[in-house]
Write a protein that holds these residues in place. Sequence first.
Motif, PDB file in Angstrom:
ATOM      1  N   GLU A 469     -16.803 -22.066  13.040  1.00 18.25           N
ATOM      2  CA  GLU A 469     -16.135 -21.756  14.028  1.00 18.25           C
ATOM      3  C   GLU A 469     -15.767 -20.191  14.047  1.00 18.25           C
ATOM      4  N   ASP A 470     -15.640 -19.200  15.046  1.00 15.15           N
ATOM      5  CA  ASP A 470     -15.359 -17.885  14.735  1.00 15.15           C
ATOM      6  C   ASP A 470     -14.273 -17.826  14.231  1.00 15.15           C
ATOM      7  N   PRO A 471     -13.984 -16.441  13.481  1.00 11.68           N
ATOM      8  CA  PRO A 471     -12.802 -16.169  12.670  1.00 11.68           C
ATOM      9  C   PRO A 471     -11.617 -16.028  13.651  1.00 11.68           C
ATOM     10  N   PRO A 472     -10.429 -16.101  13.165  1.00 14.13           N
ATOM     11  CA  PRO A 472      -9.291 -16.165  13.906  1.00 14.13           C
ATOM     12  C   PRO A 472      -9.171 -14.731  14.497  1.00 14.13           C
ATOM     13  N   ARG A 473      -8.434 -15.028  15.758  1.00 11.62           N
ATOM     14  CA  ARG A 473      -8.304 -13.723  16.250  1.00 11.62           C
ATOM     15  C   ARG A 473      -7.013 -12.813  15.634  1.00 11.62           C
ATOM     16  N   LEU A 474      -7.025 -11.503  15.759  1.00 14.86           N
ATOM     17  CA  LEU A 474      -6.048 -10.629  14.788  1.00 14.86           C
ATOM     18  C   LEU A 474      -4.619 -11.134  15.679  1.00 14.86           C
ATOM     19  N   SER A 475      -3.699 -11.213  14.460  1.00 17.84           N
ATOM     20  CA  SER A 475      -2.375 -11.445  14.690  1.00 17.84           C
ATOM     21  C   SER A 475      -1.441 -10.476  14.031  1.00 17.84           C
ATOM     22  N   TYR A 476      -0.646  -9.588  14.554  1.00 19.86           N
ATOM     23  CA  TYR A 476      -0.025  -8.666  13.662  1.00 19.86           C
ATOM     24  C   TYR A 476       1.491  -9.090  13.664  1.00 19.86           C
ATOM     25  N   GLU A 477       2.137  -9.160  12.465  1.00 19.35           N
ATOM     26  CA  GLU A 477       3.345  -9.371  12.281  1.00 19.35           C
ATOM     27  C   GLU A 477       4.107  -7.972  11.839  1.00 19.35           C
ATOM     28  N   ASN A 478       5.419  -8.037  11.998  1.00 16.48           N
ATOM     29  CA  ASN A 478       6.251  -6.849  11.475  1.00 16.48           C
ATOM     30  C   ASN A 478       6.525  -6.977  10.207  1.00 16.48           C
ATOM     31  N   LEU A 479       5.462  -6.725   9.335  1.00 17.03           N
ATOM     32  CA  LEU A 479       5.621  -7.200   7.847  1.00 17.03           C
ATOM     33  C   LEU A 479       6.625  -6.204   7.168  1.00 17.03           C
ATOM     34  N   GLY A 480       6.365  -4.840   7.475  1.00 19.66           N
ATOM     35  CA  GLY A 480       7.120  -3.723   6.813  1.00 19.66           C
ATOM     36  C   GLY A 480       6.777  -3.370   5.205  1.00 19.66           C
ATOM     37  N   GLY A 481       7.059  -2.189   4.997  1.00 25.07           N
ATOM     38  CA  GLY A 481       6.768  -1.621   3.750  1.00 25.07           C
ATOM     39  C   GLY A 481       6.344  -0.176   3.896  1.00 25.07           C
ATOM     40  N   THR A 482       6.466   0.651   2.782  1.00 23.32           N
ATOM     41  CA  THR A 482       5.906   1.864   2.873  1.00 23.32           C
ATOM     42  C   THR A 482       4.704   2.082   1.877  1.00 23.32           C
ATOM     43  N   ARG A 514      -5.076  15.168  -4.424  1.00 28.70           N
ATOM     44  CA  ARG A 514      -4.264  16.022  -5.409  1.00 28.70           C
ATOM     45  C   ARG A 514      -2.883  16.152  -4.538  1.00 28.70           C
ATOM     46  N   ASP A 515      -3.025  16.177  -3.312  1.00 32.26           N
ATOM     47  CA  ASP A 515      -1.646  16.199  -2.520  1.00 32.26           C
ATOM     48  C   ASP A 515      -0.883  14.849  -2.411  1.00 32.26           C
ATOM     49  N   ALA A 516      -1.788  13.753  -2.571  1.00 32.18           N
ATOM     50  CA  ALA A 516      -1.070  12.455  -2.560  1.00 32.18           C
ATOM     51  C   ALA A 516      -0.274  12.434  -3.997  1.00 32.18           C
ATOM     52  N   LEU A 517      -0.898  12.837  -5.080  1.00 34.61           N
ATOM     53  CA  LEU A 517      -0.180  12.709  -6.360  1.00 34.61           C
ATOM     54  C   LEU A 517       1.069  13.515  -6.278  1.00 34.61           C
ATOM     55  N   ARG A 518       1.000  14.816  -5.714  1.00 40.43           N
ATOM     56  CA  ARG A 518       2.172  15.724  -5.712  1.00 40.43           C
ATOM     57  C   ARG A 518       3.184  14.977  -4.734  1.00 40.43           C
ATOM     58  N   ALA A 519       2.845  14.355  -3.714  1.00 35.88           N
ATOM     59  CA  ALA A 519       3.888  13.674  -2.927  1.00 35.88           C
ATOM     60  C   ALA A 519       4.469  12.339  -3.716  1.00 35.88           C
ATOM     61  N   PHE A 520       3.710  11.627  -4.500  1.00 38.61           N
ATOM     62  CA  PHE A 520       4.173  10.369  -5.358  1.00 38.61           C
ATOM     63  C   PHE A 520       4.960  11.033  -6.341  1.00 38.61           C
ATOM     64  N   LYS A 521       4.843  12.065  -6.872  1.00 36.16           N
ATOM     65  CA  LYS A 521       5.817  12.621  -8.144  1.00 36.16           C
ATOM     66  C   LYS A 521       6.971  12.781  -7.565  1.00 36.16           C
ATOM     67  N   GLN A 522       7.223  13.285  -6.281  1.00 33.48           N
ATOM     68  CA  GLN A 522       8.329  14.047  -5.726  1.00 33.48           C
ATOM     69  C   GLN A 522       9.121  12.567  -5.309  1.00 33.48           C
ATOM     70  N   THR A 523       8.523  11.546  -4.695  1.00 31.12           N
ATOM     71  CA  THR A 523       9.310  10.419  -4.524  1.00 31.12           C
ATOM     72  C   THR A 523       8.977   9.099  -5.147  1.00 31.12           C
ATOM     73  N   PRO A 524       8.890   9.073  -6.655  1.00 30.57           N
ATOM     74  CA  PRO A 524       7.926   7.771  -7.030  1.00 30.57           C
ATOM     75  C   PRO A 524       8.537   6.342  -6.445  1.00 30.57           C
ATOM     76  N   ARG A 525       9.729   6.192  -6.066  1.00 35.19           N
ATOM     77  CA  ARG A 525      10.220   5.129  -5.930  1.00 35.19           C
ATOM     78  C   ARG A 525      10.166   4.763  -4.410  1.00 35.19           C
ATOM     79  N   LYS A 526       9.508   5.598  -3.591  1.00 35.04           N
ATOM     80  CA  LYS A 526       9.346   5.330  -2.078  1.00 35.04           C
ATOM     81  C   LYS A 526       8.472   4.577  -1.858  1.00 35.04           C
ATOM     82  N   TRP A 527       7.392   4.529  -2.637  1.00 34.31           N
ATOM     83  CA  TRP A 527       6.229   3.844  -2.395  1.00 34.31           C
ATOM     84  C   TRP A 527       5.917   2.416  -2.822  1.00 34.31           C
ATOM     85  N   GLN A 528       5.511   1.426  -2.058  1.00 37.11           N
ATOM     86  CA  GLN A 528       5.497   0.208  -2.664  1.00 37.11           C
ATOM     87  C   GLN A 528       3.969  -0.221  -2.821  1.00 37.11           C
TER      88      GLN A 528
END
Length: 605
Positions: A469-482, A514-528
């Motif tokens: 059968e065809d693959p299921p249609r997309l269904s989005y849920e409010n999963l949350g996370g940074t 390099r910009d991503a690494l600098r942002a991560f160093k500033q707020t290391p606990r922000k990202w999941q």
Amino acid sequence: MNALVASLQCCAFIFFASATVAITLLKTNVFHRVTAFIVASFIGLLAIIALFNFMRSAGVSGFVEQYEGYMEILIFPLALFSLYTIRNDISKQDLNKVQVENQLKATLLDTVSDVVCLHDFDGRIKYMNRTALHKLGFQKSDISTMHLSDIMDEQTATQLEIHMETLRNNQAATFESTLLAMDKTKVPVEVNARITAYNNVPHVLSVARDMTERNKLEEEKASITLRLQQAQKMESLGTLAGGIAHDFNNILVPILGYSDLLLDSFEKNTKEYESANKILHAAERARDIVKQILSFSRAKRETESAHPVFVHHVLKEVLELVREVLPRSATLQTRIVSCAPVISTASQIHRICLNLITNAYQALEDHPGTVSISLNEIEPPDPDDTVYSHWIELRVHDTGKGMTAAQQQRIFEPYYTTKKEGIGTGLGLSVVEGIVREIGGTITVQSKANEGTVFTVQLPGAHESVDTEDPPRLSYENLGGTLMVVDDEDMVGTYLKEILENAGYDVTLFHDSRDALRAFKQTPRKWQLVISDFTMPELTGDELAEEIRKINTQVGFLLCSGYSGQLDDAAYKRLRIDGFVLKPLRPMELLSKVQKVLVQKGFAK
């Protein structure tokens, strides 16, 4: 008194004669015989002189004077006889010595493993050693009537005069040649020839070393070198394919992704839905072609796990590719029936089909001919088989030149090929046989010279039911996370950000690692979770992962790339990467992977 003297004189004479004869007949060397003769003669003369002196003192000097001359005359022929005997003995010893030396030389020549031949400048053979007779199949009695032309092929015989002229000028020559045995077998040799005297007449002494084994080793060396070059070429092709795949898959990512989004926004059976579906299928076909390029250029085996694969689907894809390269003189006939799946991988089935079909049309050699391909379900080859209820049979038939029985016996050997030089590597059929055996099937070949060839592959069907059968249609849920998305391609990064944000995630996009690494160093606990492309300038995805792990070991990390062979298992473990996403990726594939990592890290349930 006179009788007594005469008796004594006779006794002395007999003693001297006996001693002389005995000594000369002794079986000792010449030096000892000559020495013994001289000593015995001297003693005998002393004895006679002493006897004659005694007789003079006894008053019988008249008798001594009467016979003394006769005794000296008798001693002279005896001495001559002794000297003749010694001379004759010396001649015999010299002759024996020459015979021993000649026998030793003949024995030595017979023990060497090279062919030794003595002949005159007219080519008449005078001597051949045992190795030559054995290797060429002649008898010793044949030598007296043999000529060099008897052990040479036509090409070698034409060069004989050139070698003879070289010998006359340089007294020696070294060259490669070919000897011809009695059974017409050709023996490649390296000849070292020089002029030597035989019966005071110039002759040629040739020593020929069999080059069969050395030539075989050189051929094997050349073959190994060719394989090494082929392996290096394939490695270079793999590197090139990896780069092409990365760039091409970056283009396909938004095409596949937005096609999925369009399908989700349209109702089925509408014109818009069908148009979006065609775009999606075209992009999927392009993705599969990239996978095929990668699968043929990688040195390592595919790590894709076995699963149910429909052979007829893969076969149709291969036929689409083959039609582009099929010679115009070749006719393609197909009879393909939809069959049950087999447990394998799409890559393996693709290799089986492509190799067999490619061999079939190459067998035509640009001559008019037909390639027939059929796919059917068959009963189990073994009626008592209770494991597999049905089998799949693939037959590929060509009307080419066919093969001999000897060629058929070797056709599945690695690096063996019946094709012309420069066409193929001799690996295709050996790879096919290995894959078929791994799946649990069989492959057979039927062929006759000038009557074509048929390859038959039989594979066991899968037990598992396959969801078609065809693959299921997309269904989005409010999963949350940074989440942090890092990709130097603007279109790809924007697409990933949009998909994740539609699913309820808080996403920050960086085009420079390099910009991503600098942002991560500033707020290391922000990202999941960090989702990063692998190939980026300045700081690659694996280097970014290594730097982030130094700061925070709990954050999840996903790598994305169009080429799965860029990191090995050891690197994954060292960098503690939580997953790999192969581009181009579908929205549900991305969301499923993200959700799985977040659950593993304890950020979601």
